[in-house]
Structures are given as C-alpha cells and as structure tokens.
Design a protein around this motif. Structure first.
Motif, PDB file in Angstrom:
ATOM      1  N   THR A  53      34.943  53.148  -5.490  1.00 14.68           N
ATOM      2  CA  THR A  53      34.605  52.345  -4.322  1.00 14.68           C
ATOM      3  C   THR A  53      35.640  52.587  -3.232  1.00 14.68           C
ATOM      4  OG1 THR A  53      35.917  50.470  -5.068  1.00 14.68           O
ATOM      5  CG2 THR A  53      33.614  50.547  -5.778  1.00 14.68           C
ATOM      6  N   ARG A  54      35.322  52.136  -2.043  1.00 13.74           N
ATOM      7  CA  ARG A  54      36.277  52.237  -0.945  1.00 13.74           C
ATOM      8  C   ARG A  54      37.550  51.448  -1.272  1.00 13.74           C
ATOM      9  NH1 ARG A  54      31.275  52.637   0.965  1.00 13.74           N
ATOM     10  NH2 ARG A  54      30.838  54.046   2.703  1.00 13.74           N
ATOM     11  N   LEU A  83      31.169  57.316  -2.026  1.00 20.31           N
ATOM     12  CA  LEU A  83      31.796  56.005  -1.975  1.00 20.31           C
ATOM     13  C   LEU A  83      30.821  54.868  -1.728  1.00 20.31           C
ATOM     14  CD1 LEU A  83      34.779  57.089   0.290  1.00 20.31           C
ATOM     15  CD2 LEU A  83      34.925  56.524  -2.129  1.00 20.31           C
ATOM     16  N   GLU A  86      28.586  50.304  -4.822  1.00 20.66           N
ATOM     17  CA  GLU A  86      29.523  49.251  -5.185  1.00 20.66           C
ATOM     18  C   GLU A  86      28.727  48.145  -5.886  1.00 20.66           C
ATOM     19  OE1 GLU A  86      32.695  48.110  -2.636  1.00 20.66           O
ATOM     20  OE2 GLU A  86      32.182  49.647  -1.147  1.00 20.66           O
ATOM     21  N   PRO A  87      29.290  47.469  -6.858  1.00 22.94           N
ATOM     22  CA  PRO A  87      30.613  47.728  -7.400  1.00 22.94           C
ATOM     23  C   PRO A  87      30.640  48.955  -8.290  1.00 22.94           C
ATOM     24  CG  PRO A  87      29.535  46.058  -8.685  1.00 22.94           C
ATOM     25  CD  PRO A  87      28.611  46.363  -7.521  1.00 22.94           C
ATOM     26  N   GLU A  88      31.834  49.376  -8.711  1.00 20.02           N
ATOM     27  CA  GLU A  88      31.946  50.561  -9.553  1.00 20.02           C
ATOM     28  C   GLU A  88      31.182  50.374 -10.862  1.00 20.02           C
ATOM     29  OE1 GLU A  88      36.089  52.715  -9.294  1.00 20.02           O
ATOM     30  OE2 GLU A  88      36.363  50.563  -9.335  1.00 20.02           O
TER      31      GLU A  88
END
Length: 281
Positions: A53-54, A83, A86-88
């Motif tokens: 994620t960022r 990227l 989200e979430p990872e």
C-alpha cells in the motif's frame, strides 16, 4: 539517490526498494525490524511477490531515509497500479510468517497456531489462505527456485557462448548473491527439502538439479576451452555450488566481510578451485 537500472529500464517497486536499501548498506533484517514485518516478508516485497500500500511504501521510504519517488512511487503509471489495492492482502504476510517460523523452529517443529501468532491473525485466517503447512512450504520454495534458475540463465547469457569462464563466473555470482540476500528461503531450500512431499519434492529437486546442470555445462565448456584445469571438473563444479549454498547457513551480513566482498570472494574462490590442478594424495 540510487542509480537507474542499466539500459534505461524502470525499476519495479520491489526493485526500487532493494536498490535503495543496498545503496544505503542496510540489511533486510534492519529495515524489516524498523517497519514491523519479518525479513521474509520484506524479501517478498523486494521480489515483487507482494503488493504494498501507499502507507507501507511511505514506511519503507522513511526507514531508508529516501523519498518515495526514489522507490518508484509516482514515476510511472505501472508503478501506481502496484499501489492501488488497499488494504494489503494478508496472503503474503501469512507466507512471510510461515517462512520465519520454519527457519527458526523447523517445518515439523512449527504449528499452524504459531504461524498465526507470528502473522498476527487467527488460525482460521491462516487456513483461509493456505490449506496446510505443506502448501506454504511449496509456495515459499518453488517460486524462489524458479526465480533463481531464471537468474542463473540470464547471468550466463550476458556473455558470449565462446566465453564460458565469464559465463560460469556470472552464474556463481548470482548463486552467491541469492544465498546471501535471501537467506531464509535459501536456508529452507537446503534444510527442509526433505519435508516436501511426493510431487512437490520432485518439482523442487528438479529445479535445484537444473541450476546445478547449468553451472556444470559452463564448467565443462570452460575446461574444453582450456580455461579450467581441475582434473575432476564435475566434482569441482558441484563443490563450488555447495560453497555458495552454505552461505545461507553461516554468513552474517553485519560481520567483518560485507555482502559485496563476500560475493566477490565466492567468485574468486570458485574460479581458483576450477583452475586448480591439485588432487588429493
């Protein structure tokens, strides 16, 4: 700033992280501890086996003292695509936790509950992604061996076919780098091969043998060209490959010999063995 990859090619996010980390002389263990993940998970990130994620990328950049753009963020639309989710996903974190546990306790000494605890999730959560420890072990070892084989092939191809000594040296360099930088996976590849079952074991064994055969072929070509003089070329070739494999068991990147020097030494020793005419009494 780290240098750009050769040929004007852009790094992936993972490659950018590894390039920045190596440029700063940081180990996987040091950076992973700062960002709160296992070294195995960070290794998966660097090999682009894990999307980040960022927020995670910012954490890695901060740990390295780097601008996120240096790691590839915002420099290319393809990088932005890496990227977006989200979430990872928890899958790579489960696998990273399993690798860490297998390395510390051994495959048979590790329970699914211990993997769940290391991954900060429930046992049911682990089973959501992996049906067994065996599947985790295969998921860790098989892709790594495919990647290693492909890297060895690519290393040899950087030099003409009529320069087998250089091709051999390039392959040994790749083997040394892998066993120094991917120590958890490399260690498991040596210590837990016996824990793979049936067809799983056969596939990974064939990949390992394939790497050895690639090195053997260049060693024999170098001997035929007069560059190597060892009277038992295949024995010598297999000995130097195992020298590289052993690095995963004992080499400490924070010890007196840095990773770059360790790799250079491994290549030099390998060439010395291949050129030696000495035999046992």
């Amino acid at each position: 700033m780290t240098s750009s990859p050769p040929g004007g090619a852009r790094d992936t996010i993972g490659q950018g992280i590894r390039r920045a980390r190596n440029a700063r002389g940081r180990t996987l263990e040091q950076v992973s501890e700062e960002i709160g993940v296992s070294p195995a998970t960070l290794s998966l990130i660097e090999r682009d086996k894990v999307s980040v994620t960022r927020a995670r990328l910012k954490e890695i950049a901060a740990a390295l003292g780097a601008d996120p753009a240096e790691l590839g963020w915002g420099t290319d639309p393809e990088h932005e695509a890496q990227l977006r989710v989200e979430p990872e996903s928890e899958r790579p974190h489960v696998l990273g936790a399993a690798i860490e546990c297998f390395t510390r306790r051994g495959y048979h000494g590790t329970s699914m509950r211990e993997i769940a605890q290391a991954g900060h999730m429930s046992v049911a959560g682990v089973y959501h992604y992996y049906e067994s420890k065996q599947q985790m072990l295969v998921s860790a070892l098989e892709p790594a061996m495919v990647e290693l084989r492909d890297a060895v092939v690519a290393a040899g191809q950087r030099h003409p076919e009529d320069e087998p000594e250089k091709r051999f040296a390039a392959m040994i360099e790749v083997l040394a780098i892998f066993h120094i930088t991917e120590r958890d996976i490399a260690f498991l590849g040596g210590s837990e091969l016996r824990s793979l079952e049936g067809a799983n074991r056969e596939r990974v064994v064939q990949l390992r043998r394939g790497v050895q055969h690639l090195v053997d072929a260049e060693a024999q070509a170098a001997a035929a060209a007069g560059a190597f003089a060892n009277p038992d070329i295949l024995f010598a070739s297999r000995m130097v490959v195992n020298m590289c494999v052993s690095l995963a068991r004992w080499y400490d990147p924070e010890g007196p010999v840095g990773p770059d020097d360790a790799v250079a030494n491994a290549v030099a020793y390998a060439l010395a063995v291949m050129k030696s005419t000495a035999v046992g009494a």
